[in-house]
Each structure stands twice: as structure tokens, then as C-alpha cells.
Write an enzyme that holds these catalytic residues in place. Structure first.
Site, short mmCIF file in Angstrom:
data_model
loop_
_atom_site.label_atom_id
_atom_site.label_comp_id
_atom_site.label_asym_id
_atom_site.label_seq_id
_atom_site.Cartn_x
_atom_site.Cartn_y
_atom_site.Cartn_z
CG HIS A 130 -49.91 -74.03 -3.49
ND1 HIS A 130 -49.71 -72.70 -3.74
CD2 HIS A 130 -51.19 -74.28 -3.92
CE1 HIS A 130 -50.78 -72.17 -4.26
NE2 HIS A 130 -51.71 -73.11 -4.40
CD GLU A 131 -53.01 -77.50 -4.56
OE1 GLU A 131 -54.12 -77.26 -4.05
OE2 GLU A 131 -52.58 -76.88 -5.54
CG HIS A 146 -55.45 -73.96 -1.04
ND1 HIS A 146 -55.67 -72.61 -1.13
CD2 HIS A 146 -54.79 -74.30 -2.19
CE1 HIS A 146 -55.18 -72.15 -2.26
NE2 HIS A 146 -54.64 -73.15 -2.93
#
Length: 601
Positions: A407-408, A411
Site C-alpha cells: 500500500h505505502e 503511493h
């Protein structure tokens, strides 16, 4: 992610170039840029520290520089390279050895080695790039001014040197033609060496050995095999409850040509390399070293103990390093490359800005129950911070839940590709929400294990709750997940908005896999036609063509246009039907649902 701080962006630019022939000895503080450590031989009893003089590098803009032969008719690449290197470094032609060259689409490139008495240097090299006007546009050099050069006439026979290499390195000479070359040492002296290739087929070892042609001692090696082993959660697993595994050489050398522990110049035996550096507290002292040689990171996570015990820290750092490198490699395959603003210290001349590998701070002290990723413009490192989660006792570490890391890291991908590498184009609430949705969705993509698309729950381990940290599982069932485009009317938090976008894309994924099948090799082979391959192509392609600060509507349109660009619109109606099923039909507007599809669908 839920309870996650809003994504930060910043612009940091730092560029430094210099040019000169190097003088040594090299200070300790630069050892990481000049040395590596190799443990070799039977029972790993011999330690070598190969040395490479630090390179200098200059570029000369669009105009370029003339070389000394510029006024002659025609362009001779070899002659131009030799003349420029000689004049630039004040070295006569007798001190230069033309090594190789090639002409690319935009530049003509040549490599020239330093030499003495007709013997070339193995590790003192200059490179010159000319534009098609014949002007120099780039120049690099690791040439040296040695304090002492050994005699160019060997006193040790090649046969004796081969025997020494075979014994020292526990292998056999493979009959590749041996050479005689000088080797610069880190005390600024130069040794004469027999250079021979040694293989051990049983162990897979294959090195190039430099044997002192006067002292009959192995001084250095080039390791052709990039071996690495990591005890980690394979990328398709979500949490440590599914079991760690010991993976051997998971790197993709198409995306990471020098592996995960080298940038082409500096090689490490820690969780640091060209794409990422993972650490606890300090980049200089907090990386995790290999538990054994060569490059084996075998640390066992004990969930019953506090995550801050040494073994658990090493396991977490290793896992984060593995996951970020894996994301680098498969996203590279699908187009997130150097010229598309990805994260690498060395871009190998393929475009984009260097010096921006991802920094991964594990168990960061800045917070708890959280994680974040800062995405500055291309050329400055993306910064991931992974925190501990204190909902349970003992606490839990986000760095051992793969979906949190994916997820991170996503970004960084979406912020770089949207808006041309500025990091400025996902700043509105809706666009920021879409950023959260893409991040959830790529984690979803990595953990689907077959053609049967499963509901996906994000973050179950860190909160010790099977429901995870989202309001609903991501699902094709409107009962399991009822979110639609109209849900945005009552949502104002980016992570909540992201759930809507991620669930829409989950439905798109499921439909593509249902229509085209599923590939188990999608992460390393983007050339096939299965649905998960098609999905990731459209995921990446759409980011680059969508507007700055997209909306759900323009994001939808970008996906459909991406399919037109890559697949000639073959999936147009499938995409429209899935978007429309969740309210993003042709007439959707102002966060009001519409399920209309184009008339030709």
C-alpha cells in the site's frame, strides 16, 4: 490506510558532479562507494574486498563540447573517444586502450581503459558519450594517478596462477581465454594480474579471479552470480500467519540488472541497494546485515516476542527490503522505469533522475498504528515509514504485513506517474482518495493466488481483526461490499473515498481475469494476455495519461483510453460494464450513480 496520516509530498533536489583523475589512498568514509566484501573458498574461509576507484562524471548540456578531432571530416568514434579522454585527463595515447563502443538512438558511446606498457587496467575506465552532431555530452572516469605500478612482465606463469585460483576459490578454470591486466589496489598501487574465470558447477559459483602475476595470490574477484536468500513473506502472502519462507534469488535482473544489493558501483551485504535501503533508526548503522554468506538474510520472526527484540527487527527489515524490491521489479516490467520517474540510485543511463531509491524506516519512532510514504519529485528518495501497532500485546509490526508495505509503496508509483514525476498531482480530496484506493488495489493484486478472485481484506494482522482496517472487504458481491460512486456524497476522508475506488478496481480485475484467465508468472512476464496481466498494464498506463488531480470520472476514462492505446479497445465494453455496475456509467456526474453503458456495448 485507515488511521494513516495523509500522504506528504515535497520537492528536494540535490545534484553534484565533479571531474578529475583520482588520487589515493581512499578514505574510510568512501569505502561503500569503492569496496565490496566477498567471502569465498571451501567452507567460506577466504575474505576478499574487491576495489574499484571512485568515478567522476560530467555532463555538458544540449550544446556539448567539441573533441580535439572535431574539425576533421567525418566522425570516427574510436578516434574521437581516444582524443577526448587523452586531452581531458592529460594522458598520452600510449596510456589509453580502446575497450568497446556502441551507437544508440540518441548517443554514440565509447569506453576507454587506462593502460601502461601496453597492459590495460581492469578497474580504471573512462566513458564518453557523443551526440549525433559529434559533440561530447557526457564523460566519466575512474582513471588514477598511482603511486607505484608493478612490472608489466609477469614472474608467475599462467598455469601456476590458474592452480592458485582453483585452490583458493574451490573451482575449476573454465577455459575462457585468460588475460593479463593491471589492477588498481586501494593503497593506490597497481598490481599485475592474470585474469581467469573459475567455476564450481556443483555450487553454482562463477567468478573472474585476479591473481597477482608476481606474488601468485588471489587479489580480487568479479562475481558473475548474484546470489541472495531471504526469509520473508512471499509477495503473494499477506501476513506472517501464512508462514515465512526462505526465498533464493527472488530479484528480477531485467528490472534490477545488478541485483538488489548493488547499484553498479557499490555492492553491499546489507539491506541496502540500488532500489531501496531498509533500516531501523539509522541508514548508516541500522541496516540488517546478511546472517551468513553469500547474502543470506535468514532471520526468524517470533510473533510471541516483542517486535523490538533483535531477531524480530532483522526479520522485519529484511521483509520490508524484499517487498519494496519486488514491487520495484514487477512495476518496472509494466512501465514504471527510469524514464517514467521510478526510484533508483543509479538509472544506468536510461533516463529519469538518479539518487532516489526508497528509504524504508522500520519501527519508525515518529508514530504508532500507522505508516506513510513521502513522494518528492523525481531525483529525491521516496521515504517510507513503517510504525508499530499497539492495539495488541505484544505490539505488532506493519513491516511483516505485506499489504501494508505494498500500500505505502504504491503511493510512490501513483504520485510519480500522475503529473509527470512532480509528486504534486494527487492533492485534492478525491484524487487523494483515489491514491489510497490504488494503494489498496495493488496490494489486492499481489495477493490474488488463482483465477478464482477472492475477497480481499486489508490490514487484518496489525489490528488482530479478520475484518481488517477497512469498512468492507473488497468484493464483487454488492451484499459484501455495497459501496458505489454515490457513496462519495457522504464520505470526506481520503481513505474512505479510496475504499470506493479500490472496490471498483477489484471488480474490474475480477472481470478481466474471468474473461482472460490468470497468469502465475504475471509479476515477471508482462507479455501474456491473461486478465491479471492486462489489469496491471491498464493500471500503470492509465496513471501516466490521466490529468493532474483526477476524479473518479477522469480516472475511469483514463482506464478506457489506456485499453484503446494498448489493446485497441478490446476490453472497452468489459470495462464500461464494471465501472457502470458501481455507478460510474456514461451519465455519472456529481457523485450520482449511473449504470448506463455506451450503446455499442
Amino acid at each position: 490506510m485507515a488511521r494513516f496520516a495523509k500522504l506528504l509530498t515535497s520537492v528536494l533536489v540535490a545534484v553534484l558532479y565533479a571531474s578529475s583523475a583520482s588520487a589515493a589512498p581512499w578514505p574510510v568514509v568512501t569505502r561503500h562507494t569503492t569496496h565490496s566484501t566477498r567471502i569465498v573458498g571451501r567452507d567460506a574461509t577466504v575474505e576478499l574486498q574487491p576495489f574499484h576507484p571512485e568515478s567522476t562524471y560530467e555532463t555538458f548540456g544540449t550544446e556539448g563540447l567539441d573533441h580535439p578531432l572535431a574539425k576533421r571530416d567525418g566522425f570516427d568514434l574510436k578516434g574521437a573517444a581516444i582524443s577526448f579522454v587523452g586531452s581531458k585527463l592529460s594522458v598520452g595515447e600510449e596510456g589509453l586502450h580502446f575497450r568497446s563502443s556502441f551507437e544508440g538512438e540518441t548517443t554514440k558511446n565509447a569506453w576507454v581503459r587506462q593502460q601502461s606498457n601496453g597492459v590495460p587496467f581492469a578497474n580504471a575506465v573512462a566513458n564518453v558519450a557523443f551526440n549525433h552532431d559529434g559533440k561530447v555530452v557526457a564523460f566519466g572516469s575512474s582513471f588514477v594517478k598511482p603511486s607505484k605500478i608493478a612490472s608489466h612482465e609477469p614472474t608467475v606463469s599462467l598455469e601456476d596462477a590458474i592452480a592458485t585460483a582453483e585452490k583458493t576459490l574451490d573451482g575449476k578454470f573454465n577455459d575462457f581465454p585468460a588475460t593479463l591486466e593491471f589492477l588498481v589496489l586501494d593503497d593506490n598501487t597497481v598490481a599485475l594480474t592474470h585474469v581467469v574465470q573459475i567455476r564450481n558447477k556443483a555450487t553454482g559459483a562463477w567468478v573472474e579471479a585476479f591473481v597477482d602475476a608476481h606474488a601468485n595470490k588471489v587479489l580480487s574477484i568479479t562475481d558473475f552470480v548474484s546470489k541472495a536468500t531471504y526469509r520473508v513473506l512471499p509477495i503473494q502472502k499477506e501476513t506472517l500467519l501464512e508462514g515465512f519462507e526462505l526465498l533464493v534469488d527472488p530479484q528480477d535482473t531485467v528490472a534490477s540488472p545488478d541485483g538488489w544489493h548493488s547499484d553498479g558501483t557499490t555492492t553491499t551485504n546489507t539491506t541496502a541497494g540500488n532500489n531501496a535501503i531498509a533500516f531501523k533508526s539509522s541508514q548508516s548503522t541500522g541496516t540488517t546485515a546478511a546472517s551468513s554468506s553469500p547474502l543470506t538474510f535468514d532471520y526468524t520472526q517470533d510473533a510471541a516476542q516483542d517486535p523490538t527484540v533483535a531477531a524480530n527487527i532483522h526479520a522485519a527489515v529484511t521483509n520490508a527490503f524484499y517487498v519494496v524490491n519486488t514491487i520495484h521489479d514487477f512495476s518496472y516490467r509494466y512501465g514504471f522505469t527510469e524514464s517514467a520517474f521510478n526510484f533508483q540510485n543509479n538509472n544506468f543511463g536510461k533516463g529519469g533522475q538518479d539518487s532516489d531509491r526508497v528509504t524504508i524506516s522500520v519501527q519508525d519512532s515518529a508514530g504508532t498504528d500507522n505508516a506513510d510514504f513521502t513522494t518528492p519529485a523525481d531525483g529525491s528518495s521516496g521515504a517510507m515509514r513503517m510504525y508499530l501497532w499497539d492495539i495488541t500485546n505484544p505490539e505488532r509490526d506493519g513491516a511483516v504485513e505485506n499489504d501494508v508495505i505494498v500500500h505505502e509503496n504504491t503511493h510512490g508509483i501513483t504520485n510519480r506517474l500522475t503529473g509527470g514525476g512532480t509528486g504534486r498531482c494527487l492533492q485534492t480530496t478525491e484524487a487523494g482518495g483515489m491514491g489510497e484506493g490504488w494503494s489498496d488495489n495493488l496490494a489486492d493484486w499481489t495477493e490474488q493466488k488463482s483465477a478464482s478472485t477472492q475477497d480481499f481484506v486489508l490490514g487484518p494482522y496489525v489490528v488482530n481483526d479478520a475484518a481488517g482496517i477497512r469498512s468492507h472487504p473488497y468484493s464483487t458481491s454488492a451484499t459484501t461490499n455495497p459501496l458505489t460512486y454515490a457513496s462519495l456524497q457522504t464520505l470526506s476522508i481520503t481513505h474512505s473515498i479510496g475504499e470506493v475506488w479500490a472496490n471498483i478496481l477489484h471488480n474490474v480485475y475480477a472481470a478481466l481475469v474471468s474473461a482472460h484467465g490468470w497468469s502465475a508468472t504475471a509479476r515477471t512476464d508482462p507479455t501474456t494476455s491473461e486478465g491479471n496481466v492486462v489489469f496491471l498494464h491498464l493500471f500503470i498506463d492509465s496513471l501516466a495519461i490521466q490529468p493532474c488531480n483526477p476524479t473518479f470520472l477522469t480516472g475511469r476514462d483514463a482506464w478506457i483510453q489506456a485499453d484503446a492505446n494498448r489493446y485497441n479497445g478490446a476490453n472497452k465494453c468489459l470495462l464500461w460494464k464494471q465501472f457502470a455496475s458501481r455507478g460510474l456509467g456514461v451519465n455519472a456526474a456529481n457523485h450520482n450513480d449511473d449504470k448506463t453503458v455506451p450503446s455499442d456495448c
